[in-house]
Design an enzyme around this catalytic site. Structure first.
Site, PDB file in Angstrom:
ATOM      1  N   GLU A   1     -23.961  -1.812  17.701  1.00 18.32           N
ATOM      2  CA  GLU A   1     -22.630  -1.491  17.184  1.00 18.32           C
ATOM      3  C   GLU A   1     -21.667  -2.654  17.446  1.00 18.32           C
ATOM      4  OE1 GLU A   1     -19.324   2.101  17.431  1.00 18.32           O
ATOM      5  OE2 GLU A   1     -21.112   2.181  18.677  1.00 18.32           O
TER       6      GLU A   1
ATOM      7  N   ARG B   1     -39.141   4.211  27.637  1.00 20.03           N
ATOM      8  CA  ARG B   1     -39.834   5.489  27.544  1.00 20.03           C
ATOM      9  C   ARG B   1     -40.984   5.441  26.553  1.00 20.03           C
ATOM     10  NH1 ARG B   1     -34.492   6.199  28.048  1.00 20.03           N
ATOM     11  NH2 ARG B   1     -34.261   6.404  25.813  1.00 20.03           N
TER      12      ARG B   1
END
Length: 174
Positions: free
Chosen positions: A96, A59
């Site tokens: 993560e 984006r």
């Protein structure tokens, strides 16, 4: 002037449970709002000499391309691995669980070129910090980093603390 934040839809539990996805498609479909967003993302850098704008996949490409067109400068895509056809430089960053990476063509930036890095959203900052490191590895000068949205509760700005960081919209929570 449109309140841009009101045009961004939050999609609950996407891409996984517990995430409130900030969907910018509801903003960019409005021409004037998209123009305002790009102008607002550029405004703090108006006095900077900018040679190139680097957009972070995917984006970020939308805002980077529009901003580069407005300024009459080039645009560079920072892509996920395996998406660029010529020789690349790569920068990994921690997730993560595991790692990911971004790449740019090795000839995308010449030493001394002044680069504005743009993306739609600042979350944890890992992807953008990797893109900034790529610019610097190629000898470019990062004039700043600009986002439409910053999720301030994730503290991504801390990974970019050595650079001028601008976000048009700040979200204090999901």
């Amino acid at each position: 002037m449109q309140d841009l934040a009101t045009l961004i839809r939050t999609v609950p539990d996407f891409p996984k449970k517990g995430i409130g996805f900030k969907d910018i498609t509801t903003l960019i479909k409005h021409g004037e709002a998209f123009r305002q967003a790009v102008d607002a993302m550029l405004s703090p850098f108006a006095k900077e000499h900018i040679d190139l704008i680097l957009g972070v996949e995917a984006r970020g490409f939308l805002f980077a391309a529009a901003a580069a067109y407005k300024l009459g400068v080039g645009v560079i895509p920072a892509r996920k691995p395996g998406k660029l056809p010529a020789k690349v430089v790569r920068e990994e960053y921690a997730l993560e669980y595991g790692t990911d990476a971004v790449e740019v063509h090795e000839d995308a930036i010449s030493p001394g070129q002044r680069v504005l890095v743009m993306d739609d959203l600042l979350a944890t900052g890992g992807t953008t910090a990797a893109a900034v490191r790529l610019v610097e590895r190629l000898g470019g000068v990062v004039v700043g980093v600009s986002f439409l949205i910053e999720l301030t509760f994730l503290h991504g700005r801390e990974k970019l603390k050595d650079h001028k960081v601008h976000a048009v919209i700040s979200c204090e929570s999901e």
